[in-house]
Design a protein around this motif. Structure first.
Motif, PDB file in Angstrom:
ATOM      1  N   TRP A   1       0.600  -0.808  -0.086  1.00 60.57           N
ATOM      2  CA  TRP A   1      -0.358   0.034   0.048  1.00 60.57           C
ATOM      3  C   TRP A   1       1.055   1.628   0.148  1.00 60.57           C
ATOM      4  O   TRP A   1       0.586   2.201  -0.875  1.00 60.57           O
TER       5      TRP A   1
ATOM      6  N   GLY B   1      -4.572   6.489   5.349  1.00 56.31           N
ATOM      7  CA  GLY B   1      -4.843   4.185   4.707  1.00 56.31           C
ATOM      8  C   GLY B   1      -3.522   3.977   4.928  1.00 56.31           C
ATOM      9  O   GLY B   1      -4.218   2.685   4.828  1.00 56.31           O
TER      10      GLY B   1
ATOM     11  N   TYR C   1     -13.451   8.073   6.055  1.00 55.91           N
ATOM     12  CA  TYR C   1     -11.645   7.943   6.284  1.00 55.91           C
ATOM     13  C   TYR C   1     -11.566   7.538   7.269  1.00 55.91           C
ATOM     14  O   TYR C   1     -10.734   6.550   7.636  1.00 55.91           O
TER      15      TYR C   1
ATOM     16  N   THR D   1     -10.891   3.026   7.636  1.00 51.65           N
ATOM     17  CA  THR D   1      -9.106   2.619   7.719  1.00 51.65           C
ATOM     18  C   THR D   1      -8.906   1.952   8.727  1.00 51.65           C
ATOM     19  O   THR D   1      -8.828   0.682   8.779  1.00 51.65           O
TER      20      THR D   1
ATOM     21  N   GLN E   1      -8.155  -2.587   9.802  1.00 55.74           N
ATOM     22  CA  GLN E   1      -6.143  -2.416  10.481  1.00 55.74           C
ATOM     23  C   GLN E   1      -6.595  -3.627  11.588  1.00 55.74           C
ATOM     24  O   GLN E   1      -6.502  -4.565  11.932  1.00 55.74           O
TER      25      GLN E   1
END
Length: 391
Positions: A51, A131, A181, A185, A189
């Motif tokens: 990423w 991100g 956002y 994200t 995770q």
């Protein structure tokens, strides 16, 4: 010679060690859990670095002219990449990580990049901390409690909120984008972090249950094989005893004949030792030898039994090969006998000395079956026999 079976009081206690010096056995459940966790580590490291390299870097380079401080954004990218590579390599090798110092360093980079991205690139991929940074938190905090990751992601969200407000993006649409956002994200995770731990724990539990089931099945199979072997040996030994008794009952054998007496003593010794094999005692080999010595003494043979050291756990087949030849010699012994057992963690030696006497040699030729060595000698004065096992 003493008329009672005696055991030497001096015992040499060997130091605890693993035979052969090999490593201790590996827990299969732990091995499966480690393999599952190892796969999850690879996935986490690949996601973070891929990423960072395939999405964050191209976006930052493409928007370089519109960034408030492009050099700062790119320097932060390089610093985080270096932290990710270092942490990833150590994580994949199983080496300990300075987790919290690395997490603190990433949190320092966070507000710097937010400020350097500028208002125009605040909600774009060029502001890569949105991100990407969370995946590096996952890598550096791997193996810690989920509460630690949640706390760091919470600090990351507060830094992002401060960046949004600091750039004046206070409109409802901007705040909604901020919430989207953070949610988009952080959930990925946290899902990977918590999910990998849960999968590893589940794999450990299932592997442990499977190993326990296999062990129970193996124990049942071993017990069944032992039962069949004991039944076969009992049939064989009982047959020899029945043959002698039948001959005595029919008058075909003379009780005063030394050969008949020897056959009777040998059959009784084998029966006694077969019974002793199944006794649950600390030293099965010594127990079986004491049973044979006790029977010989009951038949009027003075015998000394001397033991030095403690025999290690031995399979029934090995104990049988150590004791069987000497049991046969005890049945033919006259006058006195001395039985000696010298044991260590990886060797057991059993010796028998008796007076020699005229008559046929019933000991058979010396031999070696690969695990238990058998030696036999006679010189007209004594008979000496020895069995030796080496681990």
């Amino acid at each position: 010679m003493s008329t009672e079976t005696t055991t030497a009081s001096a015992r040499a206690v060997p130091a605890a060690s693993t035979p052969g010096g090999g490593p201790p056995p590996v827990d299969p459940a732990a091995a499966v859990a480690a393999a599952s966790d190892g796969g999850a580590r690879i996935v986490a490291v690949l996601i973070a670095l891929a990423w960072h390299a395939a999405i964050a870097l191209p976006a930052a380079l493409a928007a370089r002219a519109e960034l408030a401080a492009p050099a700062v954004v790119l320097a932060g990218w390089l610093l985080v990449a270096a932290v990710g590579v270092l942490a990833g390599l150590r994580l994949l090798r199983g080496a300990p990580l300075p987790a919290w110092p690395l997490a603190a360093l990433l949190l320092v980079v966070d507000p710097v990049v937010f400020a350097a991205a500028g208002e125009r690139q605040l909600f774009t991929a060029a502001n890569w901390v949105w991100g990407t940074l969370g995946w590096f938190f996952v890598v550096v905090l791997w193996g810690r409690r989920a509460a630690g990751l949640l706390a760091v992601l919470g600090a990351h969200s507060l830094i992002a909120l401060a960046g949004v407000l600091g750039h004046g993006a206070t409109a409802p649409a901007d705040l909604a984008r901020y919430a989207m956002y953070v949610y988009a994200t952080a959930t990925l995770q946290v899902g990977v972090f918590v999910g990998s731990t849960a999968i590893a724990r589940l794999a450990r539990q299932r592997a442990g249950a499977a190993a326990a089931a296999h062990a129970a099945e193996a124990e049942r199979d071993a017990a069944e094989r032992a039962r069949r072997e004991r039944r076969a040996r009992l049939t064989l030994v009982s047959g020899a005893a029945e043959e002698v008794l039948a001959e005595l009952a029919d008058g075909r054998a003379d009780p005063t004949d030394p050969d008949v007496q020897r056959r009777a003593v040998l059959a009784a010794a084998r029966l006694r030792r077969l019974i002793a094999e199944s006794d649950d005692v600390p030293d099965p080999l010594l127990h079986e030898l004491r049973a044979a010595a006790d029977l010989a003494e009951r038949n009027g043979l003075p015998i000394d039994l001397v033991t030095i050291g403690d025999p290690p756990p031995l399979p029934v087949q090995v104990r049988r090969r150590l004791a069987e030849p000497l049991t046969a010699l005890l049945a033919d012994a006259r006058g006195w006998a001395r039985l000696t057992v010298v044991a260590g963690p990886d060797e057991v030696v059993v010796g028998l000395v008796t007076p020699d006497r005229a008559g046929p040699d019933t000991a058979g030729p010396p031999g070696d079956d690969g695990r238990v060595e058998y030696l036999y000698e006679r010189d007209g004065e004594i008979r000496w026999a020895q069995t030796r096992w080496r681990g």
